[in-house]
Motif scaffolding. Sequence first.
Motif, PDB file in Angstrom:
ATOM      1  N   VAL A   5       0.866  -1.183   0.000  1.00 32.72           N
ATOM      2  CA  VAL A   5       0.000   0.000   0.000  1.00 32.72           C
ATOM      3  C   VAL A   5       0.900   1.230   0.000  1.00 32.72           C
ATOM      4  N   ILE A   6       0.790   2.047  -1.038  1.00 36.38           N
ATOM      5  CA  ILE A   6       1.595   3.260  -1.150  1.00 36.38           C
ATOM      6  C   ILE A   6       0.665   4.464  -1.237  1.00 36.38           C
ATOM      7  N   ASN A  11      -1.446  16.202  -7.487  1.00 36.55           N
ATOM      8  CA  ASN A  11      -2.274  17.339  -7.896  1.00 36.55           C
ATOM      9  C   ASN A  11      -3.411  17.570  -6.900  1.00 36.55           C
ATOM     10  N   ASP A  12      -4.644  17.262  -7.295  1.00 37.41           N
ATOM     11  CA  ASP A  12      -5.810  17.556  -6.477  1.00 37.41           C
ATOM     12  C   ASP A  12      -6.335  16.350  -5.726  1.00 37.41           C
ATOM     13  N   ARG A  13      -5.526  15.302  -5.579  1.00 38.37           N
ATOM     14  CA  ARG A  13      -6.050  14.090  -4.969  1.00 38.37           C
ATOM     15  C   ARG A  13      -4.987  13.341  -4.176  1.00 38.37           C
ATOM     16  N   LEU A  14      -5.445  12.422  -3.353  1.00 43.62           N
ATOM     17  CA  LEU A  14      -4.571  11.516  -2.625  1.00 43.62           C
ATOM     18  C   LEU A  14      -4.657  10.157  -3.319  1.00 43.62           C
ATOM     19  N   VAL A  15      -3.517   9.677  -3.803  1.00 46.08           N
ATOM     20  CA  VAL A  15      -3.475   8.419  -4.546  1.00 46.08           C
ATOM     21  C   VAL A  15      -3.058   7.291  -3.609  1.00 46.08           C
ATOM     22  N   ILE A  16      -3.863   6.232  -3.596  1.00 43.12           N
ATOM     23  CA  ILE A  16      -3.564   5.055  -2.783  1.00 43.12           C
ATOM     24  C   ILE A  16      -3.356   3.882  -3.721  1.00 43.12           C
ATOM     25  N   SER A  17      -2.115   3.468  -3.856  1.00 39.23           N
ATOM     26  CA  SER A  17      -1.759   2.369  -4.757  1.00 39.23           C
ATOM     27  C   SER A  17      -1.826   1.057  -3.988  1.00 39.23           C
ATOM     28  N   LEU A  18      -2.591   0.101  -4.517  1.00 40.31           N
ATOM     29  CA  LEU A  18      -2.829  -1.177  -3.845  1.00 40.31           C
ATOM     30  C   LEU A  18      -2.233  -2.323  -4.646  1.00 40.31           C
ATOM     31  N   SER A  19      -1.553  -3.232  -3.971  1.00 33.34           N
ATOM     32  CA  SER A  19      -0.979  -4.393  -4.633  1.00 33.34           C
ATOM     33  C   SER A  19      -2.083  -5.260  -5.235  1.00 33.34           C
ATOM     34  N   GLU A  20      -1.896  -5.682  -6.465  1.00 30.84           N
ATOM     35  CA  GLU A  20      -2.895  -6.503  -7.140  1.00 30.84           C
ATOM     36  C   GLU A  20      -2.915  -7.928  -6.603  1.00 30.84           C
ATOM     37  N   LYS A  21      -1.779  -8.406  -6.098  1.00 26.94           N
ATOM     38  CA  LYS A  21      -1.661  -9.807  -5.700  1.00 26.94           C
ATOM     39  C   LYS A  21      -1.914 -10.042  -4.209  1.00 26.94           C
ATOM     40  N   ALA A  22      -1.823  -9.007  -3.392  1.00 30.77           N
ATOM     41  CA  ALA A  22      -1.961  -9.163  -1.949  1.00 30.77           C
ATOM     42  C   ALA A  22      -3.398  -9.490  -1.554  1.00 30.77           C
ATOM     43  N   ASP A  23      -3.553 -10.132  -0.412  1.00 29.66           N
ATOM     44  CA  ASP A  23      -4.876 -10.404   0.133  1.00 29.66           C
ATOM     45  C   ASP A  23      -5.553  -9.093   0.503  1.00 29.66           C
ATOM     46  N   PHE A  24      -6.829  -8.959   0.172  1.00 30.37           N
ATOM     47  CA  PHE A  24      -7.528  -7.689   0.385  1.00 30.37           C
ATOM     48  C   PHE A  24      -7.586  -7.311   1.855  1.00 30.37           C
ATOM     49  N   LEU A  25      -7.845  -8.270   2.746  1.00 36.82           N
ATOM     50  CA  LEU A  25      -7.916  -7.971   4.173  1.00 36.82           C
ATOM     51  C   LEU A  25      -6.566  -7.494   4.702  1.00 36.82           C
ATOM     52  N   GLU A  26      -5.487  -8.044   4.162  1.00 38.47           N
ATOM     53  CA  GLU A  26      -4.153  -7.593   4.542  1.00 38.47           C
ATOM     54  C   GLU A  26      -3.932  -6.153   4.102  1.00 38.47           C
ATOM     55  N   LYS A  34      -1.164   2.905   7.909  1.00 42.23           N
ATOM     56  CA  LYS A  34      -0.516   4.029   7.225  1.00 42.23           C
ATOM     57  C   LYS A  34      -1.327   5.318   7.346  1.00 42.23           C
ATOM     58  N   ILE A  35      -2.638   5.206   7.301  1.00 44.79           N
ATOM     59  CA  ILE A  35      -3.489   6.394   7.428  1.00 44.79           C
ATOM     60  C   ILE A  35      -3.374   6.972   8.831  1.00 44.79           C
ATOM     61  N   LEU A  36      -3.328   6.116   9.834  1.00 49.82           N
ATOM     62  CA  LEU A  36      -3.168   6.596  11.211  1.00 49.82           C
ATOM     63  C   LEU A  36      -1.821   7.294  11.381  1.00 49.82           C
ATOM     64  N   GLU A  37      -0.782   6.739  10.765  1.00 53.05           N
ATOM     65  CA  GLU A  37       0.547   7.345  10.852  1.00 53.05           C
ATOM     66  C   GLU A  37       0.591   8.711  10.165  1.00 53.05           C
ATOM     67  N   ALA A  38      -0.192   8.857   9.101  1.00 53.88           N
ATOM     68  CA  ALA A  38      -0.178  10.106   8.321  1.00 53.88           C
ATOM     69  C   ALA A  38      -1.300  11.059   8.714  1.00 53.88           C
ATOM     70  N   LYS A  39      -2.049  10.716   9.739  1.00 58.49           N
ATOM     71  CA  LYS A  39      -3.234  11.500  10.113  1.00 58.49           C
ATOM     72  C   LYS A  39      -2.900  12.962  10.375  1.00 58.49           C
ATOM     73  N   LEU A  64     -12.752   0.342   1.964  1.00 57.51           N
ATOM     74  CA  LEU A  64     -11.588   1.224   1.976  1.00 57.51           C
ATOM     75  C   LEU A  64     -11.974   2.655   2.336  1.00 57.51           C
ATOM     76  N   ILE A  65     -13.103   3.111   1.817  1.00 60.15           N
ATOM     77  CA  ILE A  65     -13.587   4.448   2.165  1.00 60.15           C
ATOM     78  C   ILE A  65     -13.857   4.532   3.664  1.00 60.15           C
ATOM     79  N   GLY A  66     -14.439   3.469   4.216  1.00 61.20           N
ATOM     80  CA  GLY A  66     -14.705   3.430   5.648  1.00 61.20           C
ATOM     81  C   GLY A  66     -13.434   3.528   6.469  1.00 61.20           C
ATOM     82  N   ILE A  67     -12.381   2.834   6.034  1.00 57.34           N
ATOM     83  CA  ILE A  67     -11.093   2.891   6.743  1.00 57.34           C
ATOM     84  C   ILE A  67     -10.547   4.320   6.730  1.00 57.34           C
ATOM     85  N   LEU A  68     -10.650   4.978   5.589  1.00 53.45           N
ATOM     86  CA  LEU A  68     -10.137   6.344   5.464  1.00 53.45           C
ATOM     87  C   LEU A  68     -10.897   7.318   6.361  1.00 53.45           C
TER      88      LEU A  68
END
Length: 219
Positions: A5-6, A11-26, A34-39, A64-68
């Motif tokens: 997760v990167i 520009n006008d947005r926050l980009v969250i890059s997600l690994s295609e192969k990783a487990d979604f829950l992970e 990461k969001i808590l660290e960058a809060k 994911l929106i809920g997590i954010l």
Amino acid sequence: MSNQVIIKGKNDRLVISLSEKADFLELCDILKTKILEAKNFIGNSRMAIEFSGRKLTSEQEDILIGILTENSNIVISYIFTEKNEEDKKAEEIIDLSQLDSLIEEGKTHFYRGTLRAGAKIESDGHIVVVGDVNPSSIIKARGNIIVLGHLNGTVYAGLNGDDESFVAAIYFNPIQLTIGMKTITDMQKEILDSSRVNRKSKFKVARIKNQEIVIEELI
């Protein structure tokens, strides 16, 4: 791994890059950390969110929106996600006469299903959406617009200056609302979805009264 997760600004947005192969829950656990660290760094801001690197279902997008929203002070205005071929078609103006999900009755068009981000529908009559209208989607109608679900997009009712038209929704939360020649912007305070909505919310109607757009609960 942290590179699954990167998070970066673009520009006008926050980009969250997600690994295609990783487990979604992970990915969810990593995103939360990461969001808590960058809060504090992100602060209390209103911004668009772009999910990239992985095609998401509507349910995954909502998670994911809920997590954010639950772990930061971000107010989300738009959602951009990786789209499959079917979703890409939705970005184009939808031809009402060609879709099985639409039924025409006189000058009223019915759209059944979720209007995804980037989609746009237009009608020279009224439009009724039996479903949700996601952020960055657009509805334009010469007549009235009724949404039997969550209205999070942009709506234009009463095209050509018809001040008698109205906009109504069960969960009323448009980004921008135009009726006739009157417009209200910056209306949206949060993204509404089925898992984080005020169940006591009442059906609301927006119409022009005394030269101003007034939003009222329908009793």
